[in-house]
Write a protein that holds these residues in place. Structure first.
Motif, short mmCIF file in Angstrom:
data_model
loop_
_atom_site.label_atom_id
_atom_site.label_comp_id
_atom_site.label_asym_id
_atom_site.label_seq_id
_atom_site.Cartn_x
_atom_site.Cartn_y
_atom_site.Cartn_z
N MET A 7 -0.26 9.71 -1.25
CA MET A 7 1.05 9.70 -0.95
C MET A 7 1.07 9.82 0.76
O MET A 7 2.13 9.42 1.43
CB MET A 7 1.74 10.54 -1.68
N GLU A 8 0.47 10.96 1.28
CA GLU A 8 0.54 11.28 2.50
C GLU A 8 -0.14 10.09 3.45
O GLU A 8 0.62 9.66 4.27
CB GLU A 8 -0.14 12.52 2.85
N ILE A 9 -1.05 9.36 2.91
CA ILE A 9 -1.63 8.29 3.77
C ILE A 9 -0.46 7.27 3.66
O ILE A 9 -0.02 6.39 4.67
CB ILE A 9 -2.93 7.73 3.32
N GLY A 10 0.42 6.88 2.54
CA GLY A 10 1.19 5.97 2.36
C GLY A 10 2.33 6.39 3.13
O GLY A 10 2.81 5.18 3.73
N CYS A 66 2.16 7.61 5.92
CA CYS A 66 1.96 7.26 7.55
C CYS A 66 2.06 5.46 7.55
O CYS A 66 2.51 5.29 8.57
CB CYS A 66 0.49 7.94 7.75
N LEU A 67 1.37 4.86 6.55
CA LEU A 67 1.53 3.64 6.77
C LEU A 67 2.94 2.88 6.70
O LEU A 67 3.29 2.10 7.41
CB LEU A 67 0.62 2.91 5.49
N SER A 68 3.63 3.60 5.95
CA SER A 68 5.16 3.13 5.88
C SER A 68 5.95 3.56 7.20
O SER A 68 6.65 2.58 7.68
CB SER A 68 5.97 4.16 4.95
N VAL A 69 5.55 4.55 8.08
CA VAL A 69 5.98 4.65 9.34
C VAL A 69 5.76 3.68 10.15
O VAL A 69 6.35 3.03 11.04
CB VAL A 69 5.57 5.98 10.03
N VAL A 129 0.90 -1.11 -0.16
CA VAL A 129 0.08 0.12 -0.02
C VAL A 129 0.78 1.36 0.00
O VAL A 129 0.44 2.34 -0.81
CB VAL A 129 -1.06 -0.24 1.32
N SER A 130 1.73 1.39 0.80
CA SER A 130 2.55 2.52 0.74
C SER A 130 3.60 2.75 -0.45
O SER A 130 4.04 3.95 -0.82
CB SER A 130 3.91 2.57 2.12
N LEU A 131 3.83 1.93 -1.29
CA LEU A 131 4.72 1.67 -2.46
C LEU A 131 3.73 2.21 -3.72
O LEU A 131 4.25 2.60 -4.48
CB LEU A 131 5.50 0.58 -2.60
N SER A 132 2.55 1.68 -3.69
CA SER A 132 1.49 1.92 -4.72
C SER A 132 1.35 3.37 -5.14
O SER A 132 1.28 3.67 -6.47
CB SER A 132 0.22 1.43 -4.17
#
Length: 471
Positions: free
Chosen positions: A299-302, A304-307, A181-184
């Motif tokens: 991208m901002e949501i991504g 957050c998920l990456s963190v 999801v974070s890379l998408s």
């Protein structure tokens, strides 16, 4: 009694220095990590996606940033990954690099390695809830400052730590989902950018009048491409680690390098250079310029998920390092207690979380600088352990073996070691002082544990991870 890796067979091994090994672990088989979850845990230990690489462009311009993320993995990431692959398969127990230093130089250096790496991990861990709230405040401004911000950091840290408590297999598959999801959004950004790319923008050395910040440039590369060895502390929890680890490291390496280079080429080539704007979070604004606000929000949501993925991977590494150190007798048995429900090291998770929470309220710049310095000390000891074990135990079974003789291995380790010394040399006086104090505390901790063991004040493991050796 000195902490040791196993029974008297190990001491015999250290004396003879010419064994082959057949390794077994005492960890319960349920909840073992499979290949794909391990790939994404390593990915999050190291990277988590392109978030944060923007500062390299701001510091030195597009060409240097592209060259940095293209070349630096060969002089830094690949040597570290190769060392990890060889040693994690030769000594596949929880504790990872602690076991390696212990086997190479004895219990004092194993304990000091554990102190450096654990402090590196928990200080690194402390930065992630802060980053997560920094992204959330863009959507919810109430988290920008004051009591709401402190409460948000506290709650997010506790919730994320509870997820880690539920099991390493769950954390692994959560990492797979978070990674995809974070890379998408970067996949979408790359595809949308293709018609707008001007390759001449890639060779720009930066805007005139903008001074290059080489310290920031190299720290950004270092920050985004290190910690390949962190997953070694989970080796005792991996299915067939001798086979799985090398494949996972290679796969995570390819994913990480492509995850940095492809979006960087797309973004730098699609828009005119405004170098001073290339700071953390700028990819979101590039997404808005190229595709619209919807991709910026995605991208901002991504991010957050990456963190979240970064936090889970780092906490797993810290917790299982503590578990491994308890198995080795460097820490009291209490630190290795596992949950009856999830078989996770709940005490180690709790200790790591509490220290990370304290670090959350430190200055973020001091956190990063201290992490880099302690990490450099640990990596220098790790490279030394790798080389010494090749000489000390030449016949030990290595399911994966770096295909080089000793001269080649020395060169392979020397090049990144020079960079480690550079990172330490450019540190501030505050970082030197903090790192010195933490190192002294680590040394005092070793002798205090040794004293407690001699007085039998606390219960320690005397056998640790069971290893069987054949001469």
């Amino acid at each position: 009694m000195e902490p040791h890796l196993s029974s008297s067979n190990t001491q015999h091994l250290l004396e003879q220095q010419t064994p082959t090994t057949t390794t077994t672990t005492t960890t319960k088989s349920h909840g073992k990590l499979a290949l794909i979850p391990l790939v994404f845990l390593i990915f999050f230990e190291v990277s988590g996606g392109p978030y944060g690489e923007e500062s390299a462009v701001g510091a030195a311009g597009p060409l240097w940033a592209i060259l940095g993320f293209l070349i630096f993995p060969f002089i830094w990431s690949i040597p570290e990954a190769l060392v990890t692959a060889e040693l994690a398969t030769a000594f596949p127990g929880n504790g990872g690099f602690v076991i390696w230093a212990h086997q190479a130089f004895g219990p004092f250096w194993g304990s000091l390695m554990g102190s450096w790496k654990f402090l590196t991990g928990v200080l690194n861990l402390a930065s992630y809830p802060v980053l997560c709230i920094d992204y959330l405040k863009l959507v919810f401004p109430v988290f920008s400052s004051g009591v709401p911000r402190y409460i948000a950091i506290l709650v997010s840290t506790l919730v994320l730590s509870f997820l880690n408590y539920t099991g390493l297999a769950i954390v692994g598959y959560t990492a797979v989902t978070l990674g995809i999801v974070s890379l998408s959004p970067f996949v979408v950004l790359t595809l949308v950018s293709i018609p707008k790319i001007d390759p001449s923008r890639w060779i720009s050395l930066g805007q005139k009048g903008v001074q290059k910040d080489w310290t920031l440039f190299f720290n950004t590369l270092f920050w985004n491409l290190n910690f390949w060895d962190s997953a070694s502390t989970l080796a005792g929890e991996v299915e067939q680690p001798q086979r799985t680890f090398p494949i996972a490291l290679l796969s995570a390496g390819v994913l990480t390098c492509l995850g940095y280079l492809v979006p960087l080429l797309a973004a730098a080539g699609a828009i005119p250079l405004s170098q001073e704007d290339w700071t953390d979070g700028y990819f979101a604004y590039v997404a808005e310029m190229v595709a619209g606000k919807w991709l910026k929000f995605w991208m901002e949501i991504g991010a957050c998920l990456s963190v979240i993925g970064l936090y889970e991977a780092q906490l797993s590494s810290c917790a299982y390092q503590v578990l491994g150190m308890a198995d080795l007798g460097f820490l009291p048995q209490f630190f290795g207690v596992r949950s009856k429900w999830f078989n996770t090291p709940w005490v180690a998770i709790l200790v790591s979380t509490v220290i990370a929470l304290a670090g959350c309220y430190m200055d973020f710049a001091d956190i990063i600088s201290s992490v880099n310095f302690l990490y450099s000390l640990g990596m220098l000891l790790e490279f030394a352990s790798f080389l010494w074990l090749r000489r000390k135990m030449p016949s030990i079974d290595r399911p994966f073996r770096v295909p080089m003789g000793m001269p080649g291995l020395i060169i392979m380790c020397l090049i990144p070691s020079v960079f480690l010394v550079y990172v330490m040399a450019v540190a501030t006086r505050t970082v030197y002082m903090v790192s010195f104090i933490l190192t002294v505390l680590g040394i005092l901790w070793y002798f205090f544990m040794k004293f407690c063991k001699s007085k039998m004040w606390l219960q320690f493991n005397n056998t640790g991870e069971k290893l069987e050796y054949e001469d």
